[in-house]
Design a protein around this motif. Structure first.
Motif, PDB file in Angstrom:
ATOM      1  N   ASP A   1       9.569   1.662  -4.489  1.00 51.32           N
ATOM      2  CA  ASP A   1       9.836   0.480  -3.661  1.00 51.32           C
ATOM      3  C   ASP A   1      10.848   0.805  -2.562  1.00 51.32           C
ATOM      4  O   ASP A   1      10.650   0.444  -1.395  1.00 51.32           O
ATOM      5  CB  ASP A   1      10.343  -0.673  -4.531  1.00 51.32           C
ATOM      6  CG  ASP A   1      10.462  -1.957  -3.755  1.00 51.32           C
ATOM      7  OD1 ASP A   1       9.430  -2.464  -3.268  1.00 51.32           O
ATOM      8  OD2 ASP A   1      11.600  -2.468  -3.616  1.00 51.32           O
ATOM      9  N   MET A   2      11.916   1.510  -2.919  1.00 51.02           N
ATOM     10  CA  MET A   2      12.919   1.886  -1.930  1.00 51.02           C
ATOM     11  C   MET A   2      12.304   2.790  -0.868  1.00 51.02           C
ATOM     12  O   MET A   2      12.491   2.587   0.336  1.00 51.02           O
ATOM     13  CB  MET A   2      14.103   2.593  -2.611  1.00 51.02           C
ATOM     14  CG  MET A   2      15.266   2.915  -1.674  1.00 51.02           C
ATOM     15  SD  MET A   2      15.089   4.438  -0.684  1.00 51.02           S
ATOM     16  CE  MET A   2      14.882   5.679  -1.927  1.00 51.02           C
ATOM     17  N   ARG A   3      11.521   3.776  -1.278  1.00 51.64           N
ATOM     18  CA  ARG A   3      10.894   4.692  -0.324  1.00 51.64           C
ATOM     19  C   ARG A   3       9.853   3.975   0.535  1.00 51.64           C
ATOM     20  O   ARG A   3       9.715   4.275   1.720  1.00 51.64           O
ATOM     21  CB  ARG A   3      10.280   5.889  -1.048  1.00 51.64           C
ATOM     22  CG  ARG A   3      11.342   6.829  -1.595  1.00 51.64           C
ATOM     23  CD  ARG A   3      10.730   7.941  -2.463  1.00 51.64           C
ATOM     24  NE  ARG A   3      11.784   8.694  -3.099  1.00 51.64           N
ATOM     25  CZ  ARG A   3      12.160   9.912  -2.724  1.00 51.64           C
ATOM     26  NH1 ARG A   3      11.559  10.520  -1.730  1.00 51.64           N
ATOM     27  NH2 ARG A   3      13.135  10.534  -3.358  1.00 51.64           N
ATOM     28  N   ALA A   4       9.146   3.030  -0.047  1.00 51.85           N
ATOM     29  CA  ALA A   4       8.152   2.262   0.727  1.00 51.85           C
ATOM     30  C   ALA A   4       8.838   1.464   1.827  1.00 51.85           C
ATOM     31  O   ALA A   4       8.382   1.451   2.979  1.00 51.85           O
ATOM     32  CB  ALA A   4       7.363   1.339  -0.195  1.00 51.85           C
ATOM     33  N   HIS A   5       9.933   0.794   1.476  1.00 53.23           N
ATOM     34  CA  HIS A   5      10.647   0.010   2.489  1.00 53.23           C
ATOM     35  C   HIS A   5      11.280   0.911   3.553  1.00 53.23           C
ATOM     36  O   HIS A   5      11.262   0.576   4.747  1.00 53.23           O
ATOM     37  CB  HIS A   5      11.688  -0.903   1.822  1.00 53.23           C
ATOM     38  CG  HIS A   5      11.073  -2.121   1.241  1.00 53.23           C
ATOM     39  ND1 HIS A   5      10.622  -2.183  -0.059  1.00 53.23           N
ATOM     40  CD2 HIS A   5      10.796  -3.329   1.791  1.00 53.23           C
ATOM     41  CE1 HIS A   5      10.105  -3.372  -0.283  1.00 53.23           C
ATOM     42  NE2 HIS A   5      10.190  -4.084   0.825  1.00 53.23           N
ATOM     43  N   ALA A   6      11.813   2.049   3.144  1.00 55.06           N
ATOM     44  CA  ALA A   6      12.396   2.981   4.115  1.00 55.06           C
ATOM     45  C   ALA A   6      11.305   3.551   5.034  1.00 55.06           C
ATOM     46  O   ALA A   6      11.499   3.660   6.247  1.00 55.06           O
ATOM     47  CB  ALA A   6      13.129   4.107   3.395  1.00 55.06           C
ATOM     48  N   THR A   7      10.166   3.878   4.464  1.00 50.76           N
ATOM     49  CA  THR A   7       9.050   4.398   5.263  1.00 50.76           C
ATOM     50  C   THR A   7       8.550   3.344   6.224  1.00 50.76           C
ATOM     51  O   THR A   7       8.287   3.630   7.404  1.00 50.76           O
ATOM     52  CB  THR A   7       7.914   4.881   4.339  1.00 50.76           C
ATOM     53  OG1 THR A   7       8.425   5.923   3.504  1.00 50.76           O
ATOM     54  CG2 THR A   7       6.716   5.385   5.125  1.00 50.76           C
TER      55      THR A   7
ATOM     56  N   ALA B   1       0.829  -1.209   0.000  1.00 44.06           N
ATOM     57  CA  ALA B   1       0.000   0.000   0.000  1.00 44.06           C
ATOM     58  C   ALA B   1       0.864   1.260   0.000  1.00 44.06           C
ATOM     59  O   ALA B   1       0.554   2.237  -0.697  1.00 44.06           O
ATOM     60  CB  ALA B   1      -0.933  -0.012   1.214  1.00 44.06           C
ATOM     61  N   VAL B   2       1.946   1.240   0.752  1.00 38.79           N
ATOM     62  CA  VAL B   2       2.851   2.392   0.807  1.00 38.79           C
ATOM     63  C   VAL B   2       3.554   2.572  -0.541  1.00 38.79           C
ATOM     64  O   VAL B   2       3.680   3.700  -1.044  1.00 38.79           O
ATOM     65  CB  VAL B   2       3.859   2.238   1.971  1.00 38.79           C
ATOM     66  CG1 VAL B   2       4.913   3.333   1.938  1.00 38.79           C
ATOM     67  CG2 VAL B   2       3.122   2.239   3.314  1.00 38.79           C
ATOM     68  N   ARG B   3       3.984   1.468  -1.149  1.00 39.50           N
ATOM     69  CA  ARG B   3       4.627   1.536  -2.475  1.00 39.50           C
ATOM     70  C   ARG B   3       3.680   2.171  -3.494  1.00 39.50           C
ATOM     71  O   ARG B   3       4.081   3.041  -4.276  1.00 39.50           O
ATOM     72  CB  ARG B   3       5.025   0.134  -2.929  1.00 39.50           C
ATOM     73  CG  ARG B   3       5.728   0.113  -4.277  1.00 39.50           C
ATOM     74  CD  ARG B   3       6.031  -1.312  -4.779  1.00 39.50           C
ATOM     75  NE  ARG B   3       6.709  -2.108  -3.776  1.00 39.50           N
ATOM     76  CZ  ARG B   3       6.168  -3.174  -3.143  1.00 39.50           C
ATOM     77  NH1 ARG B   3       4.936  -3.556  -3.398  1.00 39.50           N
ATOM     78  NH2 ARG B   3       6.872  -3.836  -2.245  1.00 39.50           N
ATOM     79  N   THR B   4       2.435   1.760  -3.468  1.00 35.99           N
ATOM     80  CA  THR B   4       1.447   2.310  -4.400  1.00 35.99           C
ATOM     81  C   THR B   4       1.286   3.817  -4.187  1.00 35.99           C
ATOM     82  O   THR B   4       1.189   4.577  -5.156  1.00 35.99           O
ATOM     83  CB  THR B   4       0.094   1.583  -4.238  1.00 35.99           C
ATOM     84  OG1 THR B   4       0.283   0.204  -4.561  1.00 35.99           O
ATOM     85  CG2 THR B   4      -0.974   2.174  -5.142  1.00 35.99           C
ATOM     86  N   ALA B   5       1.269   4.255  -2.934  1.00 38.23           N
ATOM     87  CA  ALA B   5       1.150   5.695  -2.657  1.00 38.23           C
ATOM     88  C   ALA B   5       2.336   6.456  -3.244  1.00 38.23           C
ATOM     89  O   ALA B   5       2.157   7.537  -3.836  1.00 38.23           O
ATOM     90  CB  ALA B   5       1.042   5.928  -1.152  1.00 38.23           C
ATOM     91  N   PHE B   6       3.543   5.908  -3.104  1.00 40.41           N
ATOM     92  CA  PHE B   6       4.716   6.580  -3.677  1.00 40.41           C
ATOM     93  C   PHE B   6       4.673   6.571  -5.200  1.00 40.41           C
ATOM     94  O   PHE B   6       5.053   7.552  -5.839  1.00 40.41           O
ATOM     95  CB  PHE B   6       6.014   5.962  -3.153  1.00 40.41           C
ATOM     96  CG  PHE B   6       6.385   6.444  -1.778  1.00 40.41           C
ATOM     97  CD1 PHE B   6       6.692   7.776  -1.548  1.00 40.41           C
ATOM     98  CD2 PHE B   6       6.425   5.568  -0.712  1.00 40.41           C
ATOM     99  CE1 PHE B   6       7.030   8.228  -0.277  1.00 40.41           C
ATOM    100  CE2 PHE B   6       6.767   5.998   0.561  1.00 40.41           C
ATOM    101  CZ  PHE B   6       7.058   7.332   0.787  1.00 40.41           C
TER     102      PHE B   6
END
Length: 187
Positions: A148-154, A132-137
């Motif tokens: 994907d990188m930002r989702a995992h970091a978040t 869900a976070v990846r999709t938002a980014f």
């Protein structure tokens, strides 16, 4: 009929599950002892054995119930797709920092360190959140690799916020998370 903490009604499986969630959130997996559960509910062990064969069966039911609760809570993440990405991310973070959710989430993660079935459940929950976070980014305009990188970091930062904050989520934590989102959404 039982008396005490539950009044004059029969306990249900849900009553036992709720008691387990309360004890887990307050004191972790070590609190899940039969005597402590019975004391919390104000009942005898016979009431426990009416619903569960033993503590293993109870813990299995508790882990399953948490998975259902977690899936229910996170199912709303997909419904956020109409919101702007920043608002969507802030809403997801607020959901995960709610007091009982936060304490129970931490307890389940600790339990997952020693129970493979609970670990599988936690991983499944994590996968749902990261997706869900990846999709938002991606909806914020980041390419798939960057999203994907930002989702995992978040997600990793969210787990950090979860474990580093012993106090109830307040204005300071909310402000830090908002600032964090500013950084993660910056280009």
């Amino acid at each position: 009929m039982t008396k005490g903490a539950t009044g004059s009604r029969r306990l249900s499986v849900d009553d036992w599950i709720d008691a387990g969630f309360t004890l887990l959130a307050e004191a972790g997996i070590e609190a899940l002892k039969l005597d402590r559960l019975c004391g919390h509910l104000g009942v005898t062990k016979g009431s426990f054995y009416w619903h569960f064969a033993d503590m293993t069966a109870y813990r299995t039911a508790l882990a399953r119930a948490w998975a259902e609760l977690r899936d229910h809570d996170r199912s709303g993440f997909g419904e956020l797709s109409g919101l702007p990405p920043r608002e969507r991310l802030a809403t997801m973070m607020a959901t995960l920092r709610a007091e009982r959710q936060r304490a129970l989430e931490r307890a389940m993660r600790e339990w997952a360190r020693t129970d493979p079935a609970v670990a599988d459940s936690v991983r499944a929950a994590d996968h749902t959140v990261v997706a869900a976070v990846r999709t938002a980014f991606q909806d914020a305009g980041f390419d798939p690799d960057e999203a994907d990188m930002r989702a995992h970091a978040t997600f990793a930062a969210g787990i950090g916020f979860l474990h580093l904050s012993d106090a109830p989520a307040g204005a300071r934590l909310a402000a830090q998370q908002e600032r964090f989102l500013d950084v993660m959404l910056a280009r």
